[in-house]
Design an enzyme around this catalytic site. Structure first.
Site, mmCIF file in Angstrom:
data_model
loop_
_atom_site.group_PDB
_atom_site.id
_atom_site.type_symbol
_atom_site.label_atom_id
_atom_site.label_comp_id
_atom_site.label_asym_id
_atom_site.label_seq_id
_atom_site.Cartn_x
_atom_site.Cartn_y
_atom_site.Cartn_z
ATOM 1 N N PHE A 92 -8.019 5.168 0.988
ATOM 2 C CA PHE A 92 -8.308 4.477 2.244
ATOM 3 C C PHE A 92 -8.054 5.277 3.499
ATOM 4 O O PHE A 92 -7.000 6.130 3.767
ATOM 5 C CB PHE A 92 -7.454 3.253 2.420
ATOM 6 C CG PHE A 92 -7.821 2.404 3.359
ATOM 7 C CD1 PHE A 92 -9.010 1.491 3.475
ATOM 8 C CD2 PHE A 92 -6.872 2.382 4.673
ATOM 9 C CE1 PHE A 92 -9.209 0.673 4.599
ATOM 10 C CE2 PHE A 92 -7.364 1.577 5.794
ATOM 11 C CZ PHE A 92 -8.430 0.724 5.704
ATOM 12 N N ASN A 194 0.210 -2.030 5.103
ATOM 13 C CA ASN A 194 -1.390 -2.272 5.649
ATOM 14 C C ASN A 194 -2.005 -2.508 4.190
ATOM 15 O O ASN A 194 -2.443 -1.659 3.518
ATOM 16 C CB ASN A 194 -1.965 -1.230 6.117
ATOM 17 C CG ASN A 194 -3.391 -1.181 6.397
ATOM 18 O OD1 ASN A 194 -3.866 -2.365 6.719
ATOM 19 N ND2 ASN A 194 -3.916 -0.180 7.096
ATOM 20 N N PRO A 195 -1.984 -3.790 3.594
ATOM 21 C CA PRO A 195 -2.453 -4.105 2.236
ATOM 22 C C PRO A 195 -4.059 -4.340 2.168
ATOM 23 O O PRO A 195 -4.485 -4.147 3.463
ATOM 24 C CB PRO A 195 -1.873 -5.276 1.897
ATOM 25 C CG PRO A 195 -1.738 -6.125 3.236
ATOM 26 C CD PRO A 195 -1.675 -5.006 4.558
#
Length: 287
Positions: A92, A194-195
């Protein structure tokens, strides 16, 4: 061969990127040019003329960016909260709006000596490494379940340590495992996370849908499943007065704070907006 004005190459790049629907055509065009030239973006005005090979190299990257390949995949890096992270397929890409969460976390541990910090769902290592960079005395733990993300995090952690930062402690594990970091129960000053939080079927730009790993973006239960797990883990890890900061979807401006507030041990629950004014992360303190 005749040298050409760099300004014209950048203007053409901006035109192509704007037509392709890229959100920041000027910034991306200039960053691509800076990457090809090996200079900082702010120094581009000092390079008035370039060889045709440079224009060609810029054009090739612009064509890729026009296909909505993320800029960070083309350059190989992402700037985040004062550090530079290597990124690419399988991890990510950290976003600027998450820097506000880091700032809150650093304020929370200000004045605490040797704070213990845990980054749940670390991905590229962004939150953990940014905090370790600012606080060399901090003992920073980070965890992720995805082996691809962990490979990138390990690479970034090694790079930051080689540059002089205090090494972080990186682990493979599931945030939903109620034994994860059991040895830290009640000892942690700050938990950041920050899932994956986007509800399935959420409307997202091609850069996210086609290139960010889906397991780092989407979550069941309307996007709140991993947020709920992270909150439960934080309740166990935090010491009294310890702080929690979790990023959430901009549609969770009510749901995420309510979820956090439902835990009796968490107090002073607050939601925070990003620079665009959207609900972005929730914070709380361990009572």
């Amino acid at each position: 061969m005749k040298r050409q004005p760099l300004r014209l190459a950048i203007l053409e790049a901006m035109r192509i990127l704007e037509e392709a629907g890229v959100a920041s055509p000027r910034a991306d065009a200039e960053l691509i040019a800076a990457h090809v030239l090996g200079v900082e973006r702010g120094r581009l005005p000092l390079v008035p003329l370039v060889d045709p090979s440079v224009v060609e190299a810029i054009g090739k990257l612009v064509a890729q960016r026009a296909k909505r390949v993320p800029l960070q995949h083309l350059t190989g890096w992402a700037g985040f909260a004062g550090i530079t992270l290597d990124v690419g397929p399988g991890v990510f890409i950290p976003r600027p709006e998450t820097e506000l969460l880091v700032e809150w976390g650093l304020r929370h541990i200000h004045g605490r000596e040797y704070p213990v910090v845990v980054d749940l769902c670390t991905g590229s290592g962004a939150l953990a490494l940014a905090i370790a960079h600012e606080r060399p005395d901090a003992v920073v733990y980070a965890v992720d379940i995805d082996p691809n993300a962990l490979a990138w995090a390990r690479h970034n952690a090694d790079k930051q340590a080689a540059a002089g930062d205090t090494p972080i402690r990186l682990y493979s594990g599931d945030v939903g495992d109620n034994t994860i970091f059991a040895e830290l129960d009640g000892l942690v000053d700050l938990v950041v996370c920050n899932p994956p939080y986007v509800p399935p079927g959420g409307d997202l730009p091609p850069e996210v849908v086609d290139f960010d790993p889906p397991q780092a973006v989407f979550a069941p239960d309307g996007g709140l499943a991993v947020v709920r797990q992270a909150v439960a883990t934080a309740c166990r890890l935090l010491k009294p007065g310890g702080g929690l900061a979790i990023e959430h979807d901009d549609t969770h401006g009510s749901a995420a704070p309510a979820l956090v507030a439902s835990r009796k041990v968490l107090t002073e629950v607050q939601d925070h907006r990003d620079l665009a004014g959207r609900p972005r992360f929730v914070t709380a303190l361990r009572g």
